[in-house]
Design a protein around this motif. Structure first.
Motif, PDB file in Angstrom:
ATOM      1  N   TYR B  87     -81.061  51.351  31.414  1.00  0.00           N
ATOM      2  CA  TYR B  87     -79.590  51.438  31.746  1.00  0.00           C
ATOM      3  C   TYR B  87     -78.784  51.095  30.343  1.00  0.00           C
ATOM      4  O   TYR B  87     -78.826  49.863  30.273  1.00  0.00           O
ATOM      5  CB  TYR B  87     -79.161  51.131  33.005  1.00  0.00           C
ATOM      6  CG  TYR B  87     -79.918  51.528  34.177  1.00  0.00           C
ATOM      7  CD1 TYR B  87     -79.553  52.918  34.625  1.00  0.00           C
ATOM      8  CD2 TYR B  87     -80.794  50.650  34.905  1.00  0.00           C
ATOM      9  CE1 TYR B  87     -80.400  53.331  35.860  1.00  0.00           C
ATOM     10  CE2 TYR B  87     -81.444  50.968  35.963  1.00  0.00           C
ATOM     11  CZ  TYR B  87     -81.301  52.126  36.575  1.00  0.00           C
ATOM     12  OH  TYR B  87     -82.091  52.904  37.399  1.00  0.00           O
ATOM     13  N   TRP B  89     -75.740  50.675  29.576  1.00  0.00           N
ATOM     14  CA  TRP B  89     -74.670  49.968  29.997  1.00  0.00           C
ATOM     15  C   TRP B  89     -75.111  48.804  30.272  1.00  0.00           C
ATOM     16  O   TRP B  89     -74.206  47.787  30.250  1.00  0.00           O
ATOM     17  CB  TRP B  89     -73.847  50.769  30.892  1.00  0.00           C
ATOM     18  CG  TRP B  89     -74.559  50.980  32.154  1.00  0.00           C
ATOM     19  CD1 TRP B  89     -75.286  52.362  32.511  1.00  0.00           C
ATOM     20  CD2 TRP B  89     -74.656  50.469  33.265  1.00  0.00           C
ATOM     21  NE1 TRP B  89     -75.831  52.232  33.719  1.00  0.00           N
ATOM     22  CE2 TRP B  89     -75.401  50.916  34.302  1.00  0.00           C
ATOM     23  CE3 TRP B  89     -74.226  48.947  33.813  1.00  0.00           C
ATOM     24  CZ2 TRP B  89     -75.961  50.431  35.471  1.00  0.00           C
ATOM     25  CZ3 TRP B  89     -74.670  48.408  34.927  1.00  0.00           C
ATOM     26  CH2 TRP B  89     -75.697  49.284  35.846  1.00  0.00           C
ATOM     27  N   MET B  90     -76.189  48.430  30.532  1.00  0.00           N
ATOM     28  CA  MET B  90     -76.637  47.059  31.110  1.00  0.00           C
ATOM     29  C   MET B  90     -76.859  46.002  29.769  1.00  0.00           C
ATOM     30  O   MET B  90     -77.316  46.529  28.805  1.00  0.00           O
ATOM     31  CB  MET B  90     -77.792  47.097  32.031  1.00  0.00           C
ATOM     32  CG  MET B  90     -77.611  47.304  33.527  1.00  0.00           C
ATOM     33  SD  MET B  90     -79.192  46.851  34.364  1.00  0.00           S
ATOM     34  CE  MET B  90     -78.355  46.746  35.801  1.00  0.00           C
ATOM     35  N   ARG B  91     -76.701  44.971  30.212  1.00  0.00           N
ATOM     36  CA  ARG B  91     -77.105  43.704  29.214  1.00  0.00           C
ATOM     37  C   ARG B  91     -78.428  43.433  29.664  1.00  0.00           C
ATOM     38  O   ARG B  91     -78.963  43.373  30.641  1.00  0.00           O
ATOM     39  CB  ARG B  91     -76.310  42.749  29.194  1.00  0.00           C
ATOM     40  CG  ARG B  91     -74.915  43.006  28.516  1.00  0.00           C
ATOM     41  CD  ARG B  91     -73.663  42.110  28.656  1.00  0.00           C
ATOM     42  NE  ARG B  91     -72.398  42.491  27.844  1.00  0.00           N
ATOM     43  CZ  ARG B  91     -71.606  43.333  28.560  1.00  0.00           C
ATOM     44  NH1 ARG B  91     -71.764  43.667  29.860  1.00  0.00           N
ATOM     45  NH2 ARG B  91     -70.689  43.838  27.802  1.00  0.00           N
ATOM     46  N   GLU B  94     -78.796  40.456  32.105  1.00  0.00           N
ATOM     47  CA  GLU B  94     -78.338  41.132  33.277  1.00  0.00           C
ATOM     48  C   GLU B  94     -79.482  41.987  33.824  1.00  0.00           C
ATOM     49  O   GLU B  94     -79.895  41.927  35.093  1.00  0.00           O
ATOM     50  CB  GLU B  94     -77.235  42.120  33.058  1.00  0.00           C
ATOM     51  CG  GLU B  94     -76.481  42.676  34.179  1.00  0.00           C
ATOM     52  CD  GLU B  94     -75.093  43.510  33.733  1.00  0.00           C
ATOM     53  OE1 GLU B  94     -75.226  44.053  32.509  1.00  0.00           O
ATOM     54  OE2 GLU B  94     -74.461  43.945  34.626  1.00  0.00           O
ATOM     55  N   PHE B  95     -80.173  42.691  33.214  1.00  0.00           N
ATOM     56  CA  PHE B  95     -81.266  43.698  33.644  1.00  0.00           C
ATOM     57  C   PHE B  95     -82.383  42.842  34.103  1.00  0.00           C
ATOM     58  O   PHE B  95     -82.790  43.152  35.403  1.00  0.00           O
ATOM     59  CB  PHE B  95     -81.665  44.572  32.262  1.00  0.00           C
ATOM     60  CG  PHE B  95     -83.004  45.323  32.683  1.00  0.00           C
ATOM     61  CD1 PHE B  95     -82.893  46.734  33.474  1.00  0.00           C
ATOM     62  CD2 PHE B  95     -84.164  44.974  32.273  1.00  0.00           C
ATOM     63  CE1 PHE B  95     -83.936  47.396  33.726  1.00  0.00           C
ATOM     64  CE2 PHE B  95     -85.299  45.765  32.683  1.00  0.00           C
ATOM     65  CZ  PHE B  95     -85.053  46.914  33.293  1.00  0.00           C
TER      66      PHE B  95
END
Lengths: 252, 307
Positions: B87, B89-91, B94-95
């Protein structure tokens, strides 16, 4: 479920879809009462308005404002409920993110369910905020309506939009492109409109929920549309289960 | 004990038979190289093992559990697709911590700690809090490997794990896979034969959906790879050609290739043939600049089998 639901909600927020949906629904909810109240005044100020038009225009009242509110929110809401989730499943399949997620120990039902719930939540939030604004403007511009009735109207509106979300997610699951998914949903929208022309069927169609909600707000004596509510829930559940059935047999 | 068992796997896409009765057993703790030309069925096999595709017929098991879209076998597997997608938009952190850790059923604290560990392992420390959308292909590949390793899976399914990596990144990832030997069973497909030669214990060669060779790497080399002698002379090409022609009649010479004053002789693999060749070169009455008895390469085996 929690992990994927959190991811879906975060995605709606980070990609500004949440803001777009909520802002558009709020604006749409506010414009209804305002336009009904001030349209005659605006027209009266405009040059070149045909003589006698003002006399034939009905005096704005709360019923007209509620109608406008319902019409605006349902029309824009349906468009958003088709455009926002149209790529939800097919987009993940074509980009390859679905493969990464589904290779983990997560069921396909949870994958689809999280999407439906997340989209439902942002639309519920949008309708709630639009409802609060609409209720306030209806109150100060016309008269204060029964809060329970207005809440029921918005609840029915949210269920109506939820049906389109479920249909679009189903379409996004079975389609090979997001535009095909949107096309299928619009096709079903047209089909439901055509069915509405059949008098014996119309009380059982989802659009009957709007008339029921209107009657609840305005305290009109109308038969409750339990049949339409049941049909709407049936469509939501069928769309989800149908999508899941197809998705379970798909290769990612 | 076999960790991965594949029996009679067939996969048909319309008129195309991607897999044609594949039978394969992969032992526990080995690094298994899955080789084959494009379209041989390697990715299809990996996708079936990862539960993303269903076989038309046949079945596969991982640690005794049948694989499939809703199978519990996925708990035991870390899968890296050929081109992992994320994704945007994810970091990265975080992913790994929130999404992958959560999906693998790890507690928040455990997932955070493991994500930090994985970030260091694949060398993404500086970019851990950047949006993945801005990552290069190599960074995505490393993040892909990190997500596959998150839950310490006993089985790793890697589809071209070093494609898109620069030489340093490639070396690091191969070292990492090498270190997993004994801890996890690594099933990796690749086109890069030197990588297989470097880290794989066993090799399977797939062609047109069928397994055409399966053995330990050394056994394959012994069985299929033929020794080659390369000699460079300091002599007129005509004289070299004359000498090379005389070799063709020898029973243990398989092939002779001539390039100006260089001769490449493929032998039948017997030790005696190598000894005889050495003697023949020295008795050629030509000045020898270099003599090299080449070690058999996996590439030779691969080409011999698929061509």
């Amino acid at each position: 479920m929690q992990t994927l639901l959190r991811k879906e909600l975060r995605e709606q927020w980070r990609t500004y879809r949440f803001l777009v949906v909520v802002a558009m629904l709020i604006v749409s909810g506010l414009i209804g009462p305002l336009s009904v109240k001030y349209l005659p005044l605006i027209l009266a100020q405009m040059p070149g308005v045909p003589e006698g038009l003002m006399e034939v225009m009905p005096e704005p009242d709360v019923a007209m404002a509620v109608d406008e509110y319902v019409q605006n929110l349902s029309q824009l809401g349906v468009i958003l409920a088709i455009l926002i989730p149209m790529a939800a499943v097919v987009g993940e399949k074509t980009s390859g993110t679905a493969a990464l997620i589904l290779s983990k120990p997560v069921s396909r039902a949870v994958f689809l369910g999280a999407k439906l719930i997340a989209h439902g939540l942002i639309f519920f939030a949008g309708i709630l905020l639009a409802g609060l604004g609409g209720y306030y403007y209806l109150g100060i511009l016309f008269e204060w309506l029964t809060p329970v009735g207005f809440l029921a109207l918005n609840g029915l509106l949210a269920i109506y939009l939820m049906m389109f979300l479920a249909i679009t997610l189903f379409a996004s699951t079975i389609s090979r492109s997001q535009f095909a998914a949107a096309g299928i949903s619009f096709g079903l929208l047209i089909f439901l409109s055509l069915l509405g022309a059949v008098p014996s069927l119309s009380p059982y169609l989802p659009t009957a929920l709007m008339a029921w909600g209107r009657a609840l707000v305005l305290r009109l004596d109308v038969e409750p549309a339990w049949g339409a509510l049941g049909v709407t829930f049936a469509i939501i559940v069928s769309a989800f289960l149908g999508g899941l059935l197809v998705f379970r047999h798909q290769e990612i | 004990m076999s960790t991965i068992v594949i029996e009679g796997l067939c996969k048909i896409y319309g008129p195309i038979k991607a897999l044609d009765g594949l039978d394969l057993h992969v032992e526990q703790g080995v690094v298994f190289g899955f080789l084959g030309p494009n379209g041989a069925g390697k990715t299809t096999t990996l996708r079936i093992l990862a539960g993303l595709a269903r076989p038309t017929t046949g079945q596969a098991w991982i640690e005794g559990l049948p694989v499939g879209p809703e199978s519990h076998a996925r708990r035991l597997v870390g899968y890296l697709p050929e081109e992992p997608s994320f994704y945007p938009w994810m970091r990265a952190r975080e992913f790994l911590a929130d999404l992958v850790g959560g999906l693998c059923g790890m507690s928040r604290r455990e997932a955070m700690a493991r994500a930090d560990e994985m970030i260091v392992l694949v060398g993404l420390e500086k970019d851990a809090d950047r949006r993945i959308g801005g990552f290069s292909r190599g960074m995505r590949q490393r993040l892909g490997l990190a997500q596959a390793l998150m839950n310490r899976p006993p089985v790793l399914l890697l589809d071209e794990p070093v494609s898109g990596l620069d030489p340093v990144g490639r070396r690091n990832i191969l070292n990492l896979i090498d270190e997993l030997r004994g801890e996890a069973t690594v099933f990796m497909s690749t086109h890069i034969l030197s990588d297989v030669e470097r880290i794989c214990d066993a090799v399977g060669i797939l062609n047109h959906g069928r397994l055409i060779a399966l053995d330990k790497k050394e056994n394959l080399l012994r069985r299929y790879a033929v020794p080659v002698v390369e000699v460079n002379f300091d002599a007129a090409p005509e004289m070299v050609a004359h000498w090379a022609e005389s070799l063709r009649e020898l029973p243990y010479v398989v092939n002779v290739q001539l390039d100006e004053s260089a001769v490449r002789v493929t032998l039948d693999g017997s030790i005696q043939s190598s000894v005889d060749m050495q003697r023949l070169v020295l008795g050629a009455d030509l000045l020898v600049l270099s003599y090299q008895h080449e070690r058999p390469q996996l590439e030779d085996v691969f080409l011999q089998l698929v061509e």
